[in-house]
Design a protein around this motif. Structure first.
Motif, PDB file in Angstrom:
ATOM      1  N   GLN A  46       0.833  -1.205   0.000  1.00  0.00           N
ATOM      2  CA  GLN A  46       0.000   0.000   0.000  1.00  0.00           C
ATOM      3  C   GLN A  46       0.862   1.245   0.000  1.00  0.00           C
ATOM      4  O   GLN A  46       1.876   1.328   0.692  1.00  0.00           O
ATOM      5  N   GLN A  47       0.440   2.228  -0.772  1.00  0.00           N
ATOM      6  CA  GLN A  47       1.142   3.502  -0.822  1.00  0.00           C
ATOM      7  C   GLN A  47       0.937   4.262   0.489  1.00  0.00           C
ATOM      8  O   GLN A  47      -0.169   4.318   1.032  1.00  0.00           O
ATOM      9  N   GLN A  87      -8.298   9.747  -5.232  1.00  0.00           N
ATOM     10  CA  GLN A  87      -9.054   8.494  -5.200  1.00  0.00           C
ATOM     11  C   GLN A  87      -8.915   7.761  -3.865  1.00  0.00           C
ATOM     12  O   GLN A  87      -9.453   6.665  -3.704  1.00  0.00           O
ATOM     13  N   ASN A  88      -8.199   8.378  -2.938  1.00  0.00           N
ATOM     14  CA  ASN A  88      -8.084   7.860  -1.571  1.00  0.00           C
ATOM     15  C   ASN A  88      -7.599   6.411  -1.535  1.00  0.00           C
ATOM     16  O   ASN A  88      -8.142   5.563  -0.822  1.00  0.00           O
ATOM     17  N   ARG A  89      -6.527   6.148  -2.255  1.00  0.00           N
ATOM     18  CA  ARG A  89      -5.979   4.788  -2.300  1.00  0.00           C
ATOM     19  C   ARG A  89      -4.856   4.577  -1.294  1.00  0.00           C
ATOM     20  O   ARG A  89      -4.527   3.435  -0.962  1.00  0.00           O
ATOM     21  N   ASP A 125      -4.107  12.699  -3.451  1.00  0.00           N
ATOM     22  CA  ASP A 125      -4.589  11.316  -3.581  1.00  0.00           C
ATOM     23  C   ASP A 125      -6.114  11.357  -3.682  1.00  0.00           C
ATOM     24  O   ASP A 125      -6.830  10.928  -2.785  1.00  0.00           O
TER      25      ASP A 125
END
Length: 245
Positions: free
Chosen positions: A123-124, A179-181, A177
């Protein structure tokens, strides 16, 4: 004399065009280091923080730090802006300590960007770094060598600054971010008026209660427990702590 012990600090010193200027950071650096073991210990802690950066990250941080190596008002807040930048190295070190890989400083663009990016378990991780510095009142007291008592409670101004910083950083992370990834981290270095840090534990308890009350959403807060003359381990319930000891 000390260049081998403090290579990265001397790299910063070498970037100063006029090292004899009153506004130059690291002015009389050799003499400072030779003056006492305590001074060497303080700078050794900074050297270890900077050594935690890989070569690419170190070059990126030097570019960020370079404009702040000269201060127009060293008698006021010294080189505060420089150390605000160098605190980003503590956040870099924290990300590597929790197991992040591929940690990098995100290049500045016209778009608001977080300071750091890393990857943890696929995960980023995005991280914005903030520093809350001493109050104007404390700056003036130190300049005039005024005798003052140590307050057992943080002033409302501290919490106003904390709230403002978290809100701004949250919006910045969300915009980057969209798209909230990623996981969004805000790494905060509080510099208290209590220089010796007799009240540090009490202060962190007050901050913990404030953060719990605010219930910040979609961000994780990490507070740096910087090394101080009276040092102690700190824990928080509503946030993580990165201990400099």
């Amino acid at each position: 004399m000390f260049r081998d012990q403090f290579p990265r600090l001397y790299e910063l010193k070498d970037l100063v065009d006029d090292p004899t200027s009153p506004g130059a950071s690291f002015r009389d650096f050799d003499q400072q280091l030779a003056s006492s073991e305590h001074v060497r210990d303080v700078w050794a802690r900074w050297e270890r923080v900077l050594q935690a950066l890989d070569a690419e990250a170190w070059e990126a941080l030097k570019i960020e730090a370079a404009p702040h190596l000269m201060s127009s008002r060293p008698e006021y807040r010294g080189w505060q802006a420089l150390f605000d930048r160098l605190n980003e190295a503590k956040a870099y070190r924290y990300l590597t300590k929790i197991g992040c890989s591929s940690v990098v400083f995100i290049p500045r663009t016209t778009k608001q960007t977080p300071d750091l990016e890393g990857w943890l378990e696929g995960q980023q991780i995005l991280c914005e770094v903030k520093t809350i510095n001493i109050s104007d009142e404390e700056v003036n007291a130190r300049r005039s060598f005024a005798v003052r008592s140590v307050a057992g409670r943080l002033e409302q101004g501290f919490f106003n600054k904390l709230l403002s910083d978290v809100r701004k950083a949250s919006l910045q992370l969300a915009e980057y971010d969209s798209q909230n990834r990623a996981r969004h981290l805000i790494y905060i270095s509080p510099i208290f008026d209590d220089f010796v840090a007799y009240c540090k534990k009490t202060y962190f308890e007050q901050i913990d209660a404030f953060v719990a009350e605010q219930q910040f959403k979609d961000v994780e807060l990490v507070f740096n427990n910087s090394y101080t003359p009276v040092h102690m381990p700190i824990s928080m319930k509503a946030a993580e702590v990165d201990d400099d000891s």
